[in-house]
Motif scaffolding. Structure first.
Motif, PDB file in Angstrom:
ATOM      1  N   MET A  60       0.841  -1.189   0.000  1.00 14.87           N
ATOM      2  CA  MET A  60       0.000   0.000   0.000  1.00 14.87           C
ATOM      3  C   MET A  60       0.883   1.249   0.000  1.00 14.87           C
ATOM      4  O   MET A  60       1.756   1.400   0.856  1.00 14.87           O
ATOM      5  N   PHE A  61       0.658   2.114  -0.969  1.00 12.31           N
ATOM      6  CA  PHE A  61       1.391   3.371  -1.070  1.00 12.31           C
ATOM      7  C   PHE A  61       0.522   4.480  -0.477  1.00 12.31           C
ATOM      8  O   PHE A  61      -0.599   4.705  -0.944  1.00 12.31           O
ATOM      9  N   ILE A  62       1.022   5.172   0.530  1.00 15.92           N
ATOM     10  CA  ILE A  62       0.247   6.189   1.236  1.00 15.92           C
ATOM     11  C   ILE A  62       0.995   7.520   1.195  1.00 15.92           C
ATOM     12  O   ILE A  62       2.137   7.617   1.636  1.00 15.92           O
ATOM     13  N   ASP A  63       0.331   8.548   0.654  1.00 12.98           N
ATOM     14  CA  ASP A  63       0.922   9.889   0.594  1.00 12.98           C
ATOM     15  C   ASP A  63       2.316   9.836  -0.024  1.00 12.98           C
ATOM     16  O   ASP A  63       3.297  10.300   0.563  1.00 12.98           O
ATOM     17  N   VAL A  64       2.399   9.260  -1.225  1.00 12.06           N
ATOM     18  CA  VAL A  64       3.679   9.037  -1.889  1.00 12.06           C
ATOM     19  C   VAL A  64       3.795   9.917  -3.137  1.00 12.06           C
ATOM     20  O   VAL A  64       2.858  10.016  -3.927  1.00 12.06           O
ATOM     21  N   SER A  65       4.949  10.557  -3.316  1.00 12.43           N
ATOM     22  CA  SER A  65       5.241  11.330  -4.515  1.00 12.43           C
ATOM     23  C   SER A  65       6.562  10.847  -5.101  1.00 12.43           C
ATOM     24  O   SER A  65       7.621  11.013  -4.485  1.00 12.43           O
ATOM     25  N   PHE A  66       6.480  10.219  -6.270  1.00 13.98           N
ATOM     26  CA  PHE A  66       7.662   9.742  -6.987  1.00 13.98           C
ATOM     27  C   PHE A  66       7.699  10.386  -8.376  1.00 13.98           C
ATOM     28  O   PHE A  66       7.714   9.718  -9.393  1.00 13.98           O
ATOM     29  N   ARG A  67       7.731  11.712  -8.416  1.00 11.40           N
ATOM     30  CA  ARG A  67       7.744  12.415  -9.694  1.00 11.40           C
ATOM     31  C   ARG A  67       9.008  12.060 -10.483  1.00 11.40           C
ATOM     32  O   ARG A  67      10.083  11.930  -9.925  1.00 11.40           O
ATOM     33  N   PHE A  68       8.822  11.864 -11.787  1.00  9.94           N
ATOM     34  CA  PHE A  68       9.918  11.527 -12.703  1.00  9.94           C
ATOM     35  C   PHE A  68      10.573  10.185 -12.362  1.00  9.94           C
ATOM     36  O   PHE A  68      11.720   9.942 -12.708  1.00  9.94           O
ATOM     37  N   ILE A  69       9.840   9.307 -11.711  1.00  9.38           N
ATOM     38  CA  ILE A  69      10.369   7.979 -11.412  1.00  9.38           C
ATOM     39  C   ILE A  69      10.631   7.228 -12.710  1.00  9.38           C
ATOM     40  O   ILE A  69       9.934   7.419 -13.711  1.00  9.38           O
ATOM     41  N   GLU A  70      11.655   6.380 -12.710  1.00 11.49           N
ATOM     42  CA  GLU A  70      11.937   5.522 -13.866  1.00 11.49           C
ATOM     43  C   GLU A  70      11.832   4.071 -13.426  1.00 11.49           C
ATOM     44  O   GLU A  70      12.544   3.627 -12.528  1.00 11.49           O
ATOM     45  N   LEU A  71      10.936   3.345 -14.065  1.00 16.08           N
ATOM     46  CA  LEU A  71      10.697   1.939 -13.737  1.00 16.08           C
ATOM     47  C   LEU A  71      11.061   1.076 -14.931  1.00 16.08           C
ATOM     48  O   LEU A  71      10.572   1.299 -16.042  1.00 16.08           O
ATOM     49  N   VAL A  74       9.532  -3.921 -13.788  1.00 12.56           N
ATOM     50  CA  VAL A  74       8.939  -3.802 -12.452  1.00 12.56           C
ATOM     51  C   VAL A  74       7.509  -4.341 -12.496  1.00 12.56           C
ATOM     52  O   VAL A  74       6.776  -4.125 -13.465  1.00 12.56           O
ATOM     53  N   ILE A  75       7.114  -5.054 -11.436  1.00 16.13           N
ATOM     54  CA  ILE A  75       5.765  -5.608 -11.320  1.00 16.13           C
ATOM     55  C   ILE A  75       5.107  -5.071 -10.045  1.00 16.13           C
ATOM     56  O   ILE A  75       5.699  -5.129  -8.964  1.00 16.13           O
ATOM     57  N   PHE A  76       3.885  -4.551 -10.204  1.00 16.62           N
ATOM     58  CA  PHE A  76       3.036  -4.183  -9.082  1.00 16.62           C
ATOM     59  C   PHE A  76       1.877  -5.179  -9.068  1.00 16.62           C
ATOM     60  O   PHE A  76       1.037  -5.166  -9.972  1.00 16.62           O
ATOM     61  N   GLU A  77       1.836  -6.042  -8.078  1.00 18.83           N
ATOM     62  CA  GLU A  77       0.797  -7.072  -8.004  1.00 18.83           C
ATOM     63  C   GLU A  77      -0.029  -6.895  -6.734  1.00 18.83           C
ATOM     64  O   GLU A  77       0.493  -6.903  -5.630  1.00 18.83           O
ATOM     65  N   LYS A  78      -1.337  -6.692  -6.920  1.00 19.41           N
ATOM     66  CA  LYS A  78      -2.270  -6.517  -5.808  1.00 19.41           C
ATOM     67  C   LYS A  78      -1.817  -5.387  -4.887  1.00 19.41           C
ATOM     68  O   LYS A  78      -1.858  -5.500  -3.665  1.00 19.41           O
ATOM     69  N   CYS A  79      -1.388  -4.295  -5.497  1.00 23.23           N
ATOM     70  CA  CYS A  79      -0.936  -3.127  -4.736  1.00 23.23           C
ATOM     71  C   CYS A  79      -2.018  -2.054  -4.727  1.00 23.23           C
ATOM     72  O   CYS A  79      -2.964  -2.088  -5.514  1.00 23.23           O
ATOM     73  N   ASP A  80      -1.853  -1.091  -3.839  1.00 20.93           N
ATOM     74  CA  ASP A  80      -2.724   0.071  -3.796  1.00 20.93           C
ATOM     75  C   ASP A  80      -1.856   1.309  -3.991  1.00 20.93           C
ATOM     76  O   ASP A  80      -1.143   1.725  -3.085  1.00 20.93           O
ATOM     77  N   VAL A  81      -1.893   1.855  -5.194  1.00 19.60           N
ATOM     78  CA  VAL A  81      -1.117   3.065  -5.503  1.00 19.60           C
ATOM     79  C   VAL A  81      -2.059   4.260  -5.691  1.00 19.60           C
ATOM     80  O   VAL A  81      -1.730   5.220  -6.386  1.00 19.60           O
ATOM     81  N   SER A  82      -3.201   4.212  -5.051  1.00 16.18           N
ATOM     82  CA  SER A  82      -4.178   5.285  -5.171  1.00 16.18           C
ATOM     83  C   SER A  82      -3.578   6.622  -4.754  1.00 16.18           C
ATOM     84  O   SER A  82      -2.886   6.716  -3.730  1.00 16.18           O
ATOM     85  N   ASN A  83      -3.842   7.634  -5.575  1.00 16.92           N
ATOM     86  CA  ASN A  83      -3.411   9.015  -5.320  1.00 16.92           C
ATOM     87  C   ASN A  83      -1.897   9.201  -5.329  1.00 16.92           C
ATOM     88  O   ASN A  83      -1.401  10.283  -4.974  1.00 16.92           O
ATOM     89  N   ALA A  84      -1.148   8.184  -5.709  1.00 17.39           N
ATOM     90  CA  ALA A  84       0.309   8.342  -5.812  1.00 17.39           C
ATOM     91  C   ALA A  84       0.633   9.255  -6.987  1.00 17.39           C
ATOM     92  O   ALA A  84      -0.021   9.212  -8.028  1.00 17.39           O
ATOM     93  N   ASP A  85       1.641  10.089  -6.819  1.00 19.00           N
ATOM     94  CA  ASP A  85       2.053  11.016  -7.869  1.00 19.00           C
ATOM     95  C   ASP A  85       3.256  10.444  -8.608  1.00 19.00           C
ATOM     96  O   ASP A  85       4.374  10.468  -8.110  1.00 19.00           O
ATOM     97  N   PHE A  86       2.999   9.902  -9.802  1.00 19.33           N
ATOM     98  CA  PHE A  86       4.043   9.388 -10.677  1.00 19.33           C
ATOM     99  C   PHE A  86       4.161  10.278 -11.915  1.00 19.33           C
ATOM    100  O   PHE A  86       4.552   9.831 -12.984  1.00 19.33           O
ATOM    101  N   SER A  87       3.825  11.542 -11.799  1.00 16.17           N
ATOM    102  CA  SER A  87       3.857  12.427 -12.959  1.00 16.17           C
ATOM    103  C   SER A  87       5.272  12.534 -13.513  1.00 16.17           C
ATOM    104  O   SER A  87       6.251  12.528 -12.770  1.00 16.17           O
ATOM    105  N   GLY A  88       5.360  12.594 -14.834  1.00 21.82           N
ATOM    106  CA  GLY A  88       6.661  12.661 -15.485  1.00 21.82           C
ATOM    107  C   GLY A  88       7.430  11.362 -15.479  1.00 21.82           C
ATOM    108  O   GLY A  88       8.614  11.323 -15.814  1.00 21.82           O
ATOM    109  N   ALA A  89       6.768  10.255 -15.128  1.00 27.17           N
ATOM    110  CA  ALA A  89       7.435   8.957 -15.012  1.00 27.17           C
ATOM    111  C   ALA A  89       7.829   8.397 -16.375  1.00 27.17           C
ATOM    112  O   ALA A  89       7.247   8.737 -17.406  1.00 27.17           O
ATOM    113  N   VAL A  90       8.835   7.525 -16.359  1.00 27.16           N
ATOM    114  CA  VAL A  90       9.221   6.761 -17.540  1.00 27.16           C
ATOM    115  C   VAL A  90       9.129   5.284 -17.163  1.00 27.16           C
ATOM    116  O   VAL A  90       9.822   4.828 -16.249  1.00 27.16           O
TER     117      VAL A  90
END
Length: 213
Positions: A60-71, A74-90
């Motif tokens: 569970m991702f809570i109050d997370v900001s990973f702007r410009f993250i590069e993945l 990567v596998i996200f399985e049964k995760c909760d990334v609601s409201n996470a900020d991945f803007s500008g991600a690659v």
């Protein structure tokens, strides 16, 4: 439906090292070859984080900001990334599977060989994102922000698109015929070549301002 083999799958080795994300992020510039499982990641605000060959499972991702993250791989399985900020991600060869993405921000992102499978992404934002070889499979994208996107080999398979906003996005060669919606927002000059089902004609007529009597 798109042939899933056309999308390169994440290459993730077996026997990944189980780790604590907060400790790892505090010491490593690049997070690689880790498994984060049955935990929460909260309060992290890291720009330009790089993660590769890693699995997040039931996280569970809570109050997370990973702007410009590069993945990459990567596998996200049964995760909760609601409201996470991945803007500008690659994102390269990344899979979101059976995950909750309500309000997730992927605006201005670049996606290559990315799959979203059975995800709940109501109110998610892909504004100005650039997608190539991307699949949304059985996803809920109600009221999602999909305007001004650049789409190449991007497919929506049996998705819920009610209220989704595609204005400014060219839907040429995009097949949404298996999707469900009664109202959708589109641009008239961007519709040529879009594949729809007969039952979608009424919704498109409304979107284009037609008065149906």
């Amino acid at each position: 439906m798109m042939n899933k083999t056309a999308i390169q799958k994440p290459y993730v080795p077996e026997n990944l090292q189980v780790a604590d994300f907060h400790e790892t992020a505090a010491t490593d510039d690049v997070i690689s070859m880790h498994l984060f499982e049955d935990c929460s990641i909260s309060g992290e605000d890291i720009d330009r984080l790089c993660i590769e060959k890693t699995v997040f499972r039931n996280v569970m991702f809570i109050d997370v900001s990973f702007r410009f993250i590069e993945l990459t791989d990567v596998i996200f399985e049964k995760c909760d990334v609601s409201n996470a900020d991945f803007s500008g991600a690659v994102l390269h060869r990344t899979l979101f599977k059976q995950s909750k993405m309500v309000g997730m921000n992927l605006a201005d992102s670049t996606l290559r060989n990315v799959s979203f499978e059975e995800c709940h992404g109501q109110f998610s934002s892909f504004y100005y994102s650039n997608m190539k070889h991307v699949l949304f499979h059985h996803c809920v994208l109600l009221q999602s922000e999909c305007s001004s996107m650049a789409l190449q080999q991007t497919h929506f398979d049996a998705c819920e698109l009610e209220g989704a906003n595609f204005t400014g996005t060219s839907l040429q060669n995009v097949d949404i015929s298996s999707c469900r919606f009664e109202q959708i927002h589109v641009s008239l000059d961007k519709l040529k070549g879009c594949k729809i089902a007969p039952e979608h004609a009424m919704a498109f007529a409304r979107a284009l301002g037609a008065v149906i009597v």
